[in-house]
Design an enzyme around this catalytic site. Structure first.
Site, PDB file in Angstrom:
ATOM      1  N   ASP A  66     -35.028 -14.638 -40.638  1.00 54.97           N
ATOM      2  CA  ASP A  66     -35.502 -16.010 -40.497  1.00 54.97           C
ATOM      3  C   ASP A  66     -34.343 -16.867 -39.977  1.00 54.97           C
ATOM      4  OD1 ASP A  66     -37.222 -18.273 -40.877  1.00 54.97           O
ATOM      5  OD2 ASP A  66     -36.065 -18.758 -42.663  1.00 54.97           O
ATOM      6  N   THR A  99     -38.108 -21.058 -35.910  1.00 55.97           N
ATOM      7  CA  THR A  99     -36.730 -21.536 -36.133  1.00 55.97           C
ATOM      8  C   THR A  99     -35.727 -20.759 -35.279  1.00 55.97           C
ATOM      9  OG1 THR A  99     -36.689 -20.090 -38.081  1.00 55.97           O
ATOM     10  CG2 THR A  99     -37.076 -22.409 -38.467  1.00 55.97           C
ATOM     11  N   THR A 100     -36.004 -19.474 -35.012  1.00 52.33           N
ATOM     12  CA  THR A 100     -35.117 -18.685 -34.137  1.00 52.33           C
ATOM     13  C   THR A 100     -35.370 -19.076 -32.679  1.00 52.33           C
ATOM     14  OG1 THR A 100     -35.365 -16.875 -35.717  1.00 52.33           O
ATOM     15  CG2 THR A 100     -34.317 -16.338 -33.642  1.00 52.33           C
ATOM     16  N   ASP A 401     -43.272 -19.426 -44.505  1.00 50.05           N
ATOM     17  CA  ASP A 401     -43.473 -19.588 -43.060  1.00 50.05           C
ATOM     18  C   ASP A 401     -44.954 -19.499 -42.705  1.00 50.05           C
ATOM     19  OD1 ASP A 401     -40.822 -19.894 -42.728  1.00 50.05           O
ATOM     20  OD2 ASP A 401     -40.481 -18.168 -41.433  1.00 50.05           O
TER      21      ASP A 401
END
Length: 533
Positions: A66, A99-100, A401
């Protein structure tokens, strides 16, 4: 005869030498630092991405892919690189997923900015072009999106599954995805359908078993035991539950002082008074018909003593002590009751009602379940299981998530294809738009269009495919009008990604592009770093 022309003296007012080397060096250093952070998380993008093992100073080990968690745990010292960590946090807050992706896009945009700066283009021109390109990108993504109804449970489950497929616990996506969808749909208020507060979903972690044993409980779950002092109850049917914020123990003086008792008669009198004080409180509690007590943890003195627990057991009242202060709001909302701050305010109308309160053995320890709550609030509990602490923590992060993805779909009811399809389509359309623009602007937009190809390129690279062949084929398919063609990493080829059920919320993609562009523009505008001691 040759005439020697005298050169006119230089006017210091009209011409002066300005050293821009320092500004360029700082801008260059900032971009390089930010790109290094982006490259660190790039390998963890997508369903075939690698995991990172993070070892903290305290000796704690975390295994995750994550982006927000990895960057949060990294000790980044360079100020510009810290901005990418904040960027990941912003995406986590706004969308909960991607988020990545947002960091990888920002890193790629910065690399393109570096080549534009070396060509002599001014940072302000690059910044303004990027702003226009991000607005255009959002319009393109919105045009690609497919509308969704919240009653279409299958589509919601597919979207949650796509989010979970890139996690460590991806093999459990068939269990966790429907669970996340059901949990969010339970807490959605029909009067405010576009607002979902994830604080209404409590995730309780319990070591033991496997992730397969994870379940949703319509009621309350406490990761603690019932008080067994003096043979206390462990099961109560038709429970009347009170949440109390006062102590059932002898009072203390407001100031620090000690009382010396030398006479046994006085000592007996003190003990007798203590007993009478506690008995008086318990009689008032019992008079309301209350048979389950949830006692908030106290920092001033013991919330309950052995003597009070003994009398509560005699009165057939089940006691759950040391309830955390920040859990009180969730508990009272679920039980549809009011917290009681003083024994004088202990009234029957402030109680909550449930069919069953019982202690259940689970793995090594025990938990308390409250089920069949009357007039239950719009909340739910998810009991997450795992064979070790690392799996348990990652399962919780993955579930969070998935819950955020469903929340995005509730807020903005549009789905978009995954697998690099929206990014390559954006790259194609922005490239075509750049040809219409004039001057430097068109040149900058063309570079940003190329930067977006980093997502499909990285997806292919992480899956062990040939990225150049895959991205070239993907461009070709999109040029032929197949806007939903994307990389199917499981089959190792390009397919219609919507038919493969690889979908994500529109909000995740639009938020990633907007936030990445905003962060890059901010880094570009910095031309000096001033350190204040």
């Amino acid at each position: 005869m040759a005439l020697v022309a005298k050169s006119a003296p230089r006017s210091s007012k009209t011409e002066s030498y300005v050293d821009n080397k320092r500004k360029e060096d700082i801008r260059h250093a900032n971009i390089k630092s930010a790109c290094a952070v982006a490259d660190a998380v790039r390998t963890s993008l997508g369903p075939k991405g690698m995991d990172k093992m993070i070892s903290t100073a305290s000796g704690e080990v975390i295994i995750t892919n994550d982006g927000a968690t990895i960057l949060n745990k990294m000790e980044v010292l360079q100020p510009a690189a810290k901005m990418l960590v904040e960027l990941s946090k912003s995406q986590d807050t706004a969308a909960g997923d991607g988020t990545t992706t947002v960091v990888v896009i920002a890193g790629s945009l910065l690399k393109q900015c570096l080549s534009l700066l070396s060509s002599g283009i001014h940072p302000t021109v690059i910044s303004d072009s990027l702003h226009k390109a991000s607005i255009k990108a959002v319009d393109v993504l919105t045009a690609m999106a497919v509308p969704l109804e919240l009653t279409d449970r299958d589509s919601l489950v597919k979207s949650a599954s796509t989010s979970l497929n890139s996690k460590v616990v991806s093999q459990y996506s068939s269990l966790l995805a429907p669970l996340a969808v059901d949990a969010v749909l339970i807490v959605v208020d029909p009067e405010k359908p576009d607002l979902v507060d994830l604080r209404d979903i409590k995730i309780v972690k319990k070591l033991g078993g496997t992730v397969d044993d994870t379940e949703m409980v319509r009621g309350l779950v406490f990761d603690k035991k019932v008080s067994h002092a003096a043979g206390g109850l462990t099961r109560v049917e038709n429970a009347k539950i009170a949440v109390i914020q006062f102590q059932i123990s002898p009072p203390k003086t407001d100031i620090e002082q000690s009382i010396v008792v030398s006479d046994y008669a006085q000592m007996d009198r003190i003990l007798k008074e203590e007993r009478n004080y506690i008995l008086g409180m318990i009689k008032k509690i019992r008079a309301t018909g209350c048979n389950v007590l949830l006692i908030q943890k106290s920092i001033l003195r013991d919330a309950v003593t052995d003597l009070s627990l003994h009398y509560l057991a005699k009165a057939k009242i089940l006691v759950i002590k040391d309830v955390e202060r920040d859990e009180i709001e969730f508990i009272t909302k679920t039980l549809n009751c009011l917290p009681i701050a003083n024994i004088e305010h202990f009234k029957e109308e402030k109680l909550g009602y449930a069919d069953l309160v019982e202690e259940v053995s689970l793995g090594d320890g025990k938990i308390v379940k409250i089920t069949g709550i009357k007039d239950m609030g719009r909340t739910t509990c998810v009991l997450v299981r795992g064979s070790n602490q690392l799996v348990l923590d990652e399962a919780e992060r993955s579930l969070h998530d998935a819950l955020c993805v469903i929340r995005c779909l509730v807020n903005k009811q549009f789905l978009i294809a995954g697998g690099g399809a929206p990014e390559i389509e954006l790259s194609r359309q922005l490239g075509a738009w750049a040809k219409v623009l004039h001057g430097m602007e068109g040149y900058c937009v063309k570079s940003f269009a190329e930067a977006l190809e980093v997502i499909p390129y990285t997806l292919a690279e992480n899956a062990g495919l040939n990225p150049i062949t895959i991205v070239t084929e993907l461009r070709n398919r999109h040029a032929q009008g197949e806007i939903n063609a994307g990389i199917n990493v499981r089959k190792g080829q390009i397919t219609n990604i919507l038919e493969e059920n690889v979908v994500q919320p529109l909000l995740v993609s639009t938020s990633a592009i907007t936030l990445a562009a905003e962060c890059v523009r901010m880094i570009l505008k910095i031309d000096d770093i001033v350190t204040v001691r």
